[in-house]
Every structure is written in structure tokens, then in C-alpha cells.
Write a protein that holds these residues in place. Structure first.
Motif, PDB file in Angstrom:
ATOM      1  N   ALA A  77       0.840  -1.203   0.000  1.00 21.68           N
ATOM      2  CA  ALA A  77       0.000   0.000   0.000  1.00 21.68           C
ATOM      3  C   ALA A  77       0.874   1.251   0.000  1.00 21.68           C
ATOM      4  N   PRO A  78       0.536   2.266  -0.799  1.00 16.34           N
ATOM      5  CA  PRO A  78       1.254   3.542  -0.744  1.00 16.34           C
ATOM      6  C   PRO A  78       1.032   4.211   0.617  1.00 16.34           C
ATOM      7  N   ILE A  79       1.997   4.998   1.035  1.00 14.30           N
ATOM      8  CA  ILE A  79       1.912   5.702   2.322  1.00 14.30           C
ATOM      9  C   ILE A  79       1.813   7.198   2.045  1.00 14.30           C
ATOM     10  N   LEU A  80       0.723   7.821   2.519  1.00 16.59           N
ATOM     11  CA  LEU A  80       0.511   9.249   2.295  1.00 16.59           C
ATOM     12  C   LEU A  80       1.441  10.066   3.193  1.00 16.59           C
ATOM     13  N   ILE A  81       1.953  11.164   2.654  1.00 16.57           N
ATOM     14  CA  ILE A  81       2.868  12.036   3.402  1.00 16.57           C
ATOM     15  C   ILE A  81       2.311  13.456   3.515  1.00 16.57           C
ATOM     16  N   SER A  82       1.899  14.044   2.394  1.00 16.18           N
ATOM     17  CA  SER A  82       1.419  15.415   2.398  1.00 16.18           C
ATOM     18  C   SER A  82       0.447  15.606   1.231  1.00 16.18           C
ATOM     19  N   PRO A  83      -0.632  16.402   1.462  1.00 12.95           N
ATOM     20  CA  PRO A  83      -1.036  17.143   2.664  1.00 12.95           C
ATOM     21  C   PRO A  83      -1.457  16.206   3.791  1.00 12.95           C
ATOM     22  N   GLU A  84      -1.093  16.577   5.014  1.00 13.57           N
ATOM     23  CA  GLU A  84      -1.412  15.740   6.148  1.00 13.57           C
ATOM     24  C   GLU A  84      -2.919  15.732   6.402  1.00 13.57           C
ATOM     25  N   ASP A  85      -3.337  14.755   7.163  1.00 14.45           N
ATOM     26  CA  ASP A  85      -4.763  14.596   7.429  1.00 14.45           C
ATOM     27  C   ASP A  85      -5.285  15.789   8.228  1.00 14.45           C
ATOM     28  N   ASP A  86      -6.454  16.299   7.814  1.00 11.45           N
ATOM     29  CA  ASP A  86      -7.137  17.418   8.479  1.00 11.45           C
ATOM     30  C   ASP A  86      -6.314  18.704   8.469  1.00 11.45           C
ATOM     31  N   THR A  87      -5.474  18.884   7.477  1.00  6.03           N
ATOM     32  CA  THR A  87      -4.660  20.086   7.416  1.00  6.03           C
ATOM     33  C   THR A  87      -5.406  21.203   6.706  1.00  6.03           C
ATOM     34  N   LEU A  88      -5.019  22.448   7.019  1.00  7.71           N
ATOM     35  CA  LEU A  88      -5.576  23.627   6.368  1.00  7.71           C
ATOM     36  C   LEU A  88      -4.561  24.168   5.380  1.00  7.71           C
ATOM     37  N   LEU A  89      -5.023  24.496   4.174  1.00 11.44           N
ATOM     38  CA  LEU A  89      -4.130  24.976   3.125  1.00 11.44           C
ATOM     39  C   LEU A  89      -4.683  26.267   2.537  1.00 11.44           C
ATOM     40  N   ASN A  90      -3.773  27.156   2.181  1.00  7.33           N
ATOM     41  CA  ASN A  90      -4.191  28.337   1.425  1.00  7.33           C
ATOM     42  C   ASN A  90      -3.634  28.293   0.006  1.00  7.33           C
ATOM     43  N   ASP A  91      -3.333  27.074  -0.474  1.00 12.89           N
ATOM     44  CA  ASP A  91      -2.795  26.849  -1.816  1.00 12.89           C
ATOM     45  C   ASP A  91      -3.805  26.007  -2.596  1.00 12.89           C
ATOM     46  N   ALA A  92      -4.268  26.531  -3.734  1.00 11.98           N
ATOM     47  CA  ALA A  92      -5.271  25.814  -4.536  1.00 11.98           C
ATOM     48  C   ALA A  92      -4.657  24.707  -5.382  1.00 11.98           C
ATOM     49  N   THR A  93      -3.332  24.642  -5.481  1.00 12.86           N
ATOM     50  CA  THR A  93      -2.653  23.568  -6.227  1.00 12.86           C
ATOM     51  C   THR A  93      -1.667  22.880  -5.294  1.00 12.86           C
ATOM     52  N   PRO A  94      -2.156  22.177  -4.297  1.00 10.00           N
ATOM     53  CA  PRO A  94      -1.250  21.548  -3.338  1.00 10.00           C
ATOM     54  C   PRO A  94      -0.474  20.390  -3.974  1.00 10.00           C
ATOM     55  N   THR A  95       0.702  20.140  -3.502  1.00  7.83           N
ATOM     56  CA  THR A  95       1.527  19.025  -3.969  1.00  7.83           C
ATOM     57  C   THR A  95       1.200  17.782  -3.147  1.00  7.83           C
ATOM     58  N   PHE A  96       0.836  16.702  -3.852  1.00  2.76           N
ATOM     59  CA  PHE A  96       0.522  15.432  -3.198  1.00  2.76           C
ATOM     60  C   PHE A  96       1.809  14.605  -3.125  1.00  2.76           C
ATOM     61  N   ILE A  97       2.198  14.229  -1.943  1.00  4.09           N
ATOM     62  CA  ILE A  97       3.429  13.472  -1.733  1.00  4.09           C
ATOM     63  C   ILE A  97       3.066  12.158  -1.060  1.00  4.09           C
ATOM     64  N   TRP A  98       3.621  11.037  -1.632  1.00  4.75           N
ATOM     65  CA  TRP A  98       3.402   9.733  -1.019  1.00  4.75           C
ATOM     66  C   TRP A  98       4.641   8.864  -1.191  1.00  4.75           C
ATOM     67  N   GLN A  99       4.727   7.887  -0.310  1.00  2.00           N
ATOM     68  CA  GLN A  99       5.822   6.918  -0.376  1.00  2.00           C
ATOM     69  C   GLN A  99       5.419   5.818  -1.357  1.00  2.00           C
ATOM     70  N   GLY A 100       6.323   5.541  -2.343  1.00  2.84           N
ATOM     71  CA  GLY A 100       6.009   4.561  -3.371  1.00  2.84           C
ATOM     72  C   GLY A 100       5.835   3.154  -2.833  1.00  2.84           C
ATOM     73  N   SER A 101       5.157   2.321  -3.628  1.00  2.00           N
ATOM     74  CA  SER A 101       4.882   0.932  -3.244  1.00  2.00           C
ATOM     75  C   SER A 101       5.969   0.011  -3.791  1.00  2.00           C
ATOM     76  N   THR A 102       5.980  -1.204  -3.308  1.00  2.00           N
ATOM     77  CA  THR A 102       6.868  -2.264  -3.805  1.00  2.00           C
ATOM     78  C   THR A 102       6.019  -3.437  -4.262  1.00  2.00           C
ATOM     79  N   ASP A 103       6.594  -4.251  -5.189  1.00  2.00           N
ATOM     80  CA  ASP A 103       5.849  -5.407  -5.710  1.00  2.00           C
ATOM     81  C   ASP A 103       6.834  -6.515  -6.027  1.00  2.00           C
ATOM     82  N   ASN A 104       6.377  -7.782  -5.987  1.00  3.69           N
ATOM     83  CA  ASN A 104       7.274  -8.917  -6.259  1.00  3.69           C
ATOM     84  C   ASN A 104       7.665  -8.999  -7.726  1.00  3.69           C
ATOM     85  N   VAL A 105       6.849  -8.387  -8.598  1.00  2.29           N
ATOM     86  CA  VAL A 105       7.174  -8.387 -10.027  1.00  2.29           C
ATOM     87  C   VAL A 105       7.550  -6.985 -10.489  1.00  2.29           C
TER      88      VAL A 105
END
Length: 714
Positions: A77-105
Motif C-alpha cells: 500500500a502507498p503511504i501518504l505524506i502530504s497534505p497531512e490529514d485534516d490540514t488547512l491549506l491556502n494553496d489551490a494547487t497543493p503538492t501530493f506526496i506519497w511513499q512509493g509501493s513495492t511489488d514482487n514483479v
């Protein structure tokens, strides 16, 4: 029995056949699968491979078998990093950051979900950029950063990341929420004092150009706005430093604040800066208010009366005479009386100033008299504290006369309790109240005075103890001297007693020796005295020695007592009466009116006392006609053999006592002086005040002068 064995044996055989049948079925299935997956090289039908004979053991075969295993394992499963949960933003184009997944193939692509729907699909696993978003992959940390090119609407949103591998297996992250707020916070002023307004930070045209005129010099501002936003208000007053007020709009979007006392007839400017939780800002600038001064105008402006234009008098018509002759000359009419405008009546304008404003004016005048360093410290006092002080003043005003009247005796009482707390009793509390004049005093019995100056010692504690050894509780009574150093109310049963005196600034007994011309009663040093009758009056004049002021004997209690020795209600009567009248004018409450009636009663009592006849007064002087200060005057009733009055002379040597019509005995005492008259060397004399006011002039002779005269004669 035989039948049972037969059946058991057959059942074992049946089970064996079933197991053997299942084994054959599985063998056929396995061989079928192997046959289908066997490569193109097969053994010959005869079971002998080319180049083999039966002697080479044809049963051993080496064959390669291959099989395709399907990919059924999903990526991590990917791991969410930013925007954090329940955060307030004043940016209409926020950057979505997540930790990548791994797979056996291997990972095939990602998806970004916004509010439960796909926002971006087929997101590659490497950095890229297109017209929809910019994707950056950090191979070192394994994190993805995706920035949209299109704005996301204001409000609360949810987001999640889905991942897929080549076989179509997928997984998803947790779902987080964020709130985008790019709008300036709302802020509306709905009322300023009693005036309703609709001044909005979103509409600068709603700010009036002219000042808003008010009568209240501490107006309250009320309004609405974006919840949890902070507001900074700058109040600019001409000639004064700016005042800063900070507050927070509550969770329901309501707010209010009240200004302190403001000057009248001055344009006051307010600027508002509103900041919401994510840093967006709104402003209201140059909002002006004017506190106008109200007046009582006397006489009231009369209603203008219309001017009456006088009607012209018609000329008389000449009357013809029957005989011919000269026609009479017509008489001209009298000219109209001119309208005389009465002189204008002088107009008296009395400004109406509320009590709290008077207090502020007084404080400002006091500040002008203070050093600049102290004024600077006062000016740094937060406005919230100043407002709290004014609120407290306004809260106390309806009962302000009671507070102003009671604060002096209460302060004095508590201070004496602090001083005498170690020996506290209900009897002593009553004596303290009598010493402060809060309870009716009893007959005077003696005085404590300074052995050097003869000045009375206020609030000295007298302890009367029994000199009888058989008494279990030696302390018989405790008494407190009043502000004139006089003690009262000690009626003792038959027995022997000793009096001791304690005071923070004096020592008892005095180290001075008793002069030969004074008795024990006139110069008491702690001697044992005997009471032979319950009617016996314990009259003693008690000298004490002044202690040298040192750092060790300075304390808060001593300082407070020195203060209350100088503060007397009688000395503050007129200032307190003036304050009470002013408070009652502005706040005519029942409590204030009752206290004012109390002052009226005291005034009446003073007036009646001054008219009381007969009374005794006089002056005590020395042989040089100089006033003798702090001489002790004792006035005794001859018939009752009791002390009626005990007074001391002031700095001018004057004394007075209000007495009932009667004959009295007067005694005068002063260390170092003797009252000598022609034909008498006793320091006492009979006076008659049964008919009229009596005035005496008492001449006392210095003992040193007396000794010189005696030695010269010898």
C-alpha cells in the motif's frame, strides 16, 4: 458374534478399496498434466530409446517439465505524506506526496483519487510532466511528488493513492482530508455603540468617509467574521500613543470588544487587520469615530416666536362743515412703534461628564505630576488591564459610597488584626473596634504617651495581669489605645494587678525615673496596684520610650500600622463626603443614598455638638506664653468621683471638652512642667460649667526654671 466379525472385516476391505481408488485417480491426473507439458522428445512405444537396449536399464528417464505460475500478489500500500490529514491549506494547487509501493514483479502505475473519484490515472513510476500535473520521483527516498496544474476548489476534500502492478493486482493507501482556503476572511462590524452598521472588510466602500458620532466615550464594537480568525485593532488618538487591541473571533463567528475611555471632540481612527487560520488577511482602514460632548444648556433654547408686523393706522377722513370755509387739515397718523428685539439671555453650558470619565481625567492629571519613568511604566500597562480596572470601577459605582466609606475602617481593622493576631480573642476584637471608633467607646481610664514628647501613642496593646500567685489564668484583660492614645473599658474585680504595654515602636517600662512631683498614676512604670472596690477606676498615665529605628525592626506590619496611625476617618470626612455626593449624583442607587444619609446624620451630630452648652475649652501655655503641646487634661466628676473626659492639647496648646452642666475637677499633667498658681501648688482645680461656656488659660512652669529659682533662694 460371527456376524459382527464378518461385517468388521468387510468394512476394512471397503475402506482399503476406496483409498486405492483415490490414489489411482490422482496418479492419472498427475500423469495427464505431465504428459501435456512434456517437450517434443518422447520415449518409444517399446520403452527403449534409440541406442538403448534392454540391458541398459530403460526404466530410468531424465525429462524437463515447465509450468506457468500466475501473479496473484498485490503491491504494498502507498503511504501518504502530504497534505497531512485534516490540514488547512491556502494553496489551490497543493503538492501530493506519497511513499512509493513495492511489488514482487513490478509496479505498473498509480492513481490519485480526489473526493472518492479518480483525479489522475495511469501515473507512471518515473518523473514526468504534462498539461495536467508535474510528477517528481525521488529514487533515493522512494517518494513521489505530484503537483496539479489546475486549481482545486476551496473547501474540504479527501485524497488517496491507488497502485497497480502488471497483472492488474492493486492496493490503496489510507484516505486523508484537507481544507483549502484561499479567500480573505470575512469580517463585518454590525454595531458601534448604539449605532447599527454594516461595515465589511469585503466591501471597502462600506467604510464611511465621515466620522461616526457617538455619545458614549467607551463604545462597544460588535460583529461577525470567520471563526477562529485573529483580529488586531490599532486605535489612533491625536496626541497619544496608539492603543493595540487583540482578540479572536469565536467558533460561532461572533466577536465583540470595548474601547477604554476616549477623549471627546477628537477624531479617533481605527484600523483592523484580520488573519484567518491559514494566514489569509482582510483589512478595514481609516474607520473614524467622534465622541461628542453633551451639555446641559440653561436656560433652554426658546422656540422662536414669529415677528408680528404692526398694522398701519388709517388716516382720519376729514368731516365736511355745513358752512363753506377752509377745509380742515388732515392729521398725520402716528408712525408705527419699531420692533425691539430683547437682548439675548446668557446661555450656560454645563458639560455632562460620566463618573468613569472623571476618574480617567483625574488619573491623567495625576500622571502629569509623576516622574516620567513611572508614567512610562503605567503607559505600558496592557489595555485589557486598564479596561478591567474601568470595568471594576463601573461595577463598584452603584455601591461606591459604601466602598469609599468602609475602606478606611476595614483597612485599619485588618491591619490591627495582623499586628495583634497572636493574642487574638473576641474581647480584643471588641476593644479594637472601640479603639477605631466603630463601636461606642466607654469611659476613658488612662493614656499611653511618649516619655520624650508627651505625644499620645495610638494602638498600643495593654495587658492587665493578676499579681496573685493563686490565679490560674493571669491575663485578666487586653485593651487597645485609640488614635489619641487613650484606653478605656477596664473594670477589674478586687485584687492586685500589673499593667504591661507593647508597641512596635516603643518600649515599656520607661527607663526614665518618675519625677518627684508626679504620682504613680501620673507616671506608671509597671508597679503592682490594688483594686479595693469594684467601683475603683484604674486611671494611669503610662509613659513609654521610643525605640531606635533599625533595619531589623522594620516590617510590613509596622509600616502598615504607621500608615493607619495617620489615617483617620474624621480627617477624611469631607473628602469622602464629596466623593459620595459625586457618586450618588451619577448613580442614585439605594445603597448610595443610604450612605449619604449616614453622612447627613454625622453632619447633624457635628452641628448639634458644636451648639452644645456648656462646654470647657482653654489654652495651656508656659511662662513665656508659648503653647504647651501634648499636655494631658483630666476632667473628673466630683460627685461620682469618676473620670469624665481625657483630652490633650494640640500644637497651639488648645483643648476642648463637651460636658454636661456640672462642677468638675480639672488636672493638667506634662512631663517637665508643673501647674502652679498663686496660693496653690496643686496641679488641679475646681471649675463650674453649670451656667455657660467656660474658658481657661492654664500657665505651666518648666521644672528646670523652678529648680533654678529654688536654688537661687537657697
Amino acid at each position: 458374534m460371527t456376524l459382527y466379525n464378518f461385517n468388521k472385516k468387510n468394512s476394512h476391505n471397503l475402506s482399503g478399496f476406496l483409498i486405492f481408488g483415490l490414489f489411482l485417480l490422482l496418479s492419472v491426473l498427475i500423469s495427464r498434466t505431465s504428459f501435456l507439458n512434456t517437450p517434443q522428445t518422447f520415449a518409444q512405444v517399446g520403452g527403449v530409446a534409440p541406442g538403448e537396449t534392454l540391458e541398459t536399464n530403460p526404466k530410468i528417464r531424465n525429462a524437463i517439465v515447465t509450468a506457468t505460475v500466475p501473479d496473484i500478489i498485490p503491491p504494498s500500500a502507498p503511504i501518504l505524506i502530504s497534505p497531512e490529514d485534516d490540514t488547512l491549506l491556502n494553496d489551490a494547487t497543493p503538492t501530493f506526496i506519497w511513499q512509493g509501493s513495492t511489488d514482487n514483479v513490478g509496479i505498473s502505475y498509480y492513481q490519485v483519487y480526489l473526493d472518492g473519484s479518480i483525479l489522475y490515472n495511469n501515473i507512471p513510476t518515473s518523473s514526468t510532466s504534462n498539461s495536467y500535473y508535474a510528477l517528481v520521483y525521488n529514487s533515493g527516498s522512494g517518494q513521489y511528488s505530484l503537483t496539479p496544474t489546475a486549481s482545486i476548489n476551496n473547501g474540504v476534500h479527501t485524497w488517496a493513492i491507488y497502485v497497480f502492478d502488471a497483472a492488474g493486482n492493486h492496493n490503496n493507501s489510507a484516505t486523508w482530508s484537507f481544507n483549502i482556503d484561499t479567500l480573505a476572511p470575512s469580517f463585518i462590524i454590525t454595531s458601534i455603540g448604539p449605532i447599527s452598521t454594516s461595515i465589511s472588510a469585503q466591501d471597502l466602500g462600506s467604510i464611511p468617509d465621515d466620522p461616526i458620532e457617538l455619545e458614549d466615550n467607551s463604545p462597544e464594537f460588535i460583529g461577525t467574521g470567520e471563526s477562529n480568525s485573529t483580529v488586531k485593532v490599532t486605535v489612533s488618538i491625536p496626541g497619544e500613543a496608539d492603543q493595540i487591541i487583540n482578540f479572536t473571533i469565536d467558533g460561532s463567528g461572533n466577536w465583540n470588544f470595548q474601547l477604554g475611555i476616549l477623549p471627546r471632540d477628537e477624531i479617533i481612527t481605527l484600523n483592523f487587520v484580520i488573519t484567518d487560520s491559514v494566514g489569509n488577511i482582510s483589512i478595514i482602514t481609516d474607520l473614524k469615530i467622534l465622541i461628542i460632548q453633551e451639555y446641559i444648556i440653561y436656560p433652554p433654547t426658546p422656540t422662536p416666536t414669529p415677528t408680528v408686523t404692526p398694522t398701519p393706522t388709517p388716516s382720519p377722513t376729514p368731516t365736511p362743515t355745513p358752512s363753506p370755509g377752509v377745509l380742515p387739515t388732515p392729521q398725520p397718523s402716528a408712525p408705527p412703534t419699531p420692533w425691539v428685539t430683547p437682548p439675548p439671555t446668557p446661555i450656560i453650558k454645563i458639560p455632562i461628564i460620566p463618573l468613569d470619565e472623571i476618574v480617567v481625567i483625574i488619573i491623567k492629571e495625576i500622571e502629569k505630576l509623576l516622574p516620567e519613568s513611572i508614567v512610562a511604566i503605567i503607559s505600558q500597562t496592557p489595555e485589557i488591564i486598564r479596561a478591567a480596572i474601568l470595568k471594576t470601577t463601573e461595577f463598584l459605582a452603584p455601591s461606591g459610597t459604601l466602598v469609599a466609606t468602609a475602606v478606611i475602617p476595614i483597612f485599619s481593622f485588618l491591619t490591627l488584626l495582623l499586628q495583634l493576631g497572636e493574642q487574638m480573642s473576641w474581647q480584643l476584637i471588641v476593644k479594637i473596634l472601640q479603639a477605631l471608633g466603630l463601636l461606642p467607646p466607654k469611659e476613658p481610664q488612662g493614656i499611653v504617651y511618649d516619655s520624650d514628647t508627651n505625644a499620645p501613642v495610638a494602638f498600643a496593646l495593654l495587658t492587665i495581669t493578676s499579681a496573685e500567685v493563686s490565679i490560674n489564668h493571669p491575663i485578666i484583660a487586653t485593651i487597645v489605645t485609640d488614635v489619641n492614645g487613650i484606653y478605656q473599658g477596664a473594670q477589674l474585680p478586687k485584687g492586685k494587678y500589673i499593667i504591661s504595654v507593647s508597641h512596635q515602636d516603643f518600649k515599656f517600662p520607661t527607663e526614665k525615673q518618675r519625677p518627684s512631683y508626679l504620682t504613680v498614676q501620673e507616671f506608671y512604670r509597671g508597679e503592682v496596684f490594688e483594686v479595693s472596690s469594684s467601683d475603683f477606676q484604674q486611671l494611669f498615665l503610662i509613659p513609654v520610650d521610643k525605640l531606635t529605628e533599625t533595619h531589623e525592626n522594620r516590617s510590613l506590619k509596622k509600616t502598615l500600622r504607621r500608615i493607619i496611625q495617620k489615617i483617620r476617618f474624621i480627617n477624611l470626612f469631607w473628602p469622602l463626603l464629596t466623593i459620595s455626593v459625586i457618586i450618588t449624583i451619577f448613580y442614585p442607587t439605594v445603597i448610595n443614598l443610604v450612605v449619604l444619609m449616614f453622612y447627613a446624620f454625622i453632619l447633624l451630630k457635628k452641628a448639634l455638638k458644636s451648639l452644645k452648652r456648656p462646654s470647657l475649652s482653654g489654652y495651656v501655655v508656659n511662662t513665656n506664653e508659648s503653647p504647651v503641646e501634648n499636655a494631658i487634661i483630666r476632667i473628673n466628676d466630683l460627685e461620682k468621683s469618676r473620670l469624665i473626659a481625657l483630652v490633650t492639647t494640640n500644637s497651639k496648646g488648645y483643648f476642648s471638652a463637651f460636658l454636661e452642666p456640672n462642677k468638675y475637677q480639672i488636672q493638667v499633667s506634662k512631663n517637665g512642667f508643673v501647674w502652679m498658681r498663686e496660693g496653690s501648688q496643686l496641679s488641679l482645680e475646681e471649675i463650674d460649667v453649670t451656667q455657660e461656656r467656660t474658658s481657661l488659660k492654664i500657665a505651666m512652669k518648666d521644672v528646670n526654671e523652678l529648680y533654678k529659682e529654688m536654688f537661687k533662694e537657697n
